[in-house]
Design a protein around this motif. Sequence first.
Motif, short mmCIF file in Angstrom:
data_model
loop_
_atom_site.label_atom_id
_atom_site.label_comp_id
_atom_site.label_asym_id
_atom_site.label_seq_id
_atom_site.Cartn_x
_atom_site.Cartn_y
_atom_site.Cartn_z
N HIS A 187 0.81 -1.43 0.02
CA HIS A 187 0.06 -0.01 -0.20
C HIS A 187 1.00 0.96 0.09
N THR A 188 0.71 2.26 -0.10
CA THR A 188 1.58 3.57 0.39
C THR A 188 0.89 4.60 1.56
N ILE A 189 0.90 5.42 1.29
CA ILE A 189 0.94 6.33 2.38
C ILE A 189 1.60 7.55 2.44
N SER A 190 0.62 8.69 2.35
CA SER A 190 1.68 10.09 2.66
C SER A 190 0.41 11.12 2.83
N ILE A 191 0.96 11.63 3.68
CA ILE A 191 0.59 13.10 4.55
C ILE A 191 1.22 14.37 3.90
N ALA A 192 -0.72 15.46 3.68
CA ALA A 192 -0.26 16.63 3.26
C ALA A 192 -1.04 17.28 4.57
N SER A 193 -0.51 18.56 4.60
CA SER A 193 -1.16 19.10 5.84
C SER A 193 -0.51 20.88 6.18
N GLU A 194 -1.28 21.75 7.16
CA GLU A 194 -1.38 23.29 6.70
C GLU A 194 -1.17 23.72 8.03
N PRO A 195 -0.17 23.91 9.00
CA PRO A 195 0.05 24.98 10.29
C PRO A 195 -1.52 25.57 10.63
N GLY A 196 -2.11 24.87 11.76
CA GLY A 196 -3.30 26.04 12.00
C GLY A 196 -4.56 25.45 11.01
N VAL A 197 -4.16 24.67 10.18
CA VAL A 197 -5.50 23.70 9.58
C VAL A 197 -5.64 22.90 9.56
N GLY A 198 -4.85 21.55 9.61
CA GLY A 198 -4.56 20.45 9.72
C GLY A 198 -4.31 19.42 9.33
N THR A 199 -4.30 18.21 9.12
CA THR A 199 -3.59 17.66 8.55
C THR A 199 -4.35 16.53 7.49
N GLN A 200 -4.23 16.26 6.53
CA GLN A 200 -4.82 14.53 5.50
C GLN A 200 -3.85 13.59 5.56
N VAL A 201 -4.44 12.81 5.87
CA VAL A 201 -3.50 11.13 5.31
C VAL A 201 -3.88 10.62 4.50
N ARG A 202 -3.26 10.22 3.46
CA ARG A 202 -4.04 9.56 2.03
C ARG A 202 -3.42 7.95 2.30
N LEU A 203 -4.36 6.97 2.37
CA LEU A 203 -3.69 5.58 2.62
C LEU A 203 -4.17 4.98 1.17
N GLY A 204 -3.67 4.78 0.12
CA GLY A 204 -3.74 3.57 -1.08
C GLY A 204 -3.50 2.51 -1.06
N LEU A 205 -5.06 2.27 -0.49
CA LEU A 205 -5.03 0.68 -0.24
C LEU A 205 -5.64 -0.13 -1.44
N GLY A 206 -5.11 0.18 -2.90
CA GLY A 206 -5.93 -0.61 -4.09
C GLY A 206 -4.76 -1.33 -4.52
N ARG A 207 -5.19 -2.49 -4.85
CA ARG A 207 -4.48 -3.70 -5.01
C ARG A 207 -3.67 -3.87 -5.08
#
Length: 142
Positions: A116-136
């Motif tokens: 699988h894959t994992i990536s993070i996007a974030s902005e201080p004071g706004v929040g964080t998004q963690v994306r798990l790529g769970l494709g086959r």
Amino acid sequence: VRQTVRKYAKLFILKKIQLVFQETKWEVLSDEKWLCFLLEQLLSNALKYTPEGGKISIFLDGETNLVIADTGIGIAPEDLPRVFEKGFTGNNGRMDKKATGIGLYLCRRVTNLLGHTISIASEPGVGTQVRLGLGRPQFDIE
């Protein structure tokens, strides 16, 4: 996902954090125990760094990406490239004094082993998004 959310239900209530969960009815080819480990680690981080009254969203992005997004304190841009390094805690982790710098490192290791894959996007004071790529996962057949 539902199992992990139930595990942390009390924390959502105690911190008055809103959960926005879009039911997926989605099945993933993965190892259940390790996928639960990933979700628990990511949800735990989101709860730890989201202040009282914040919001955590769990949803599908596209056909194979599961996103855990929060309205927490965010991650400094200079820390983002290093969040998956073993022992790295960044400024937030040093201020929190509970961070070990091992959680996201293990998440990266586990996602790599599962294909699988994992990536993070974030902005201080706004929040964080963690994306798990769970494709086959694509495995080479010898």
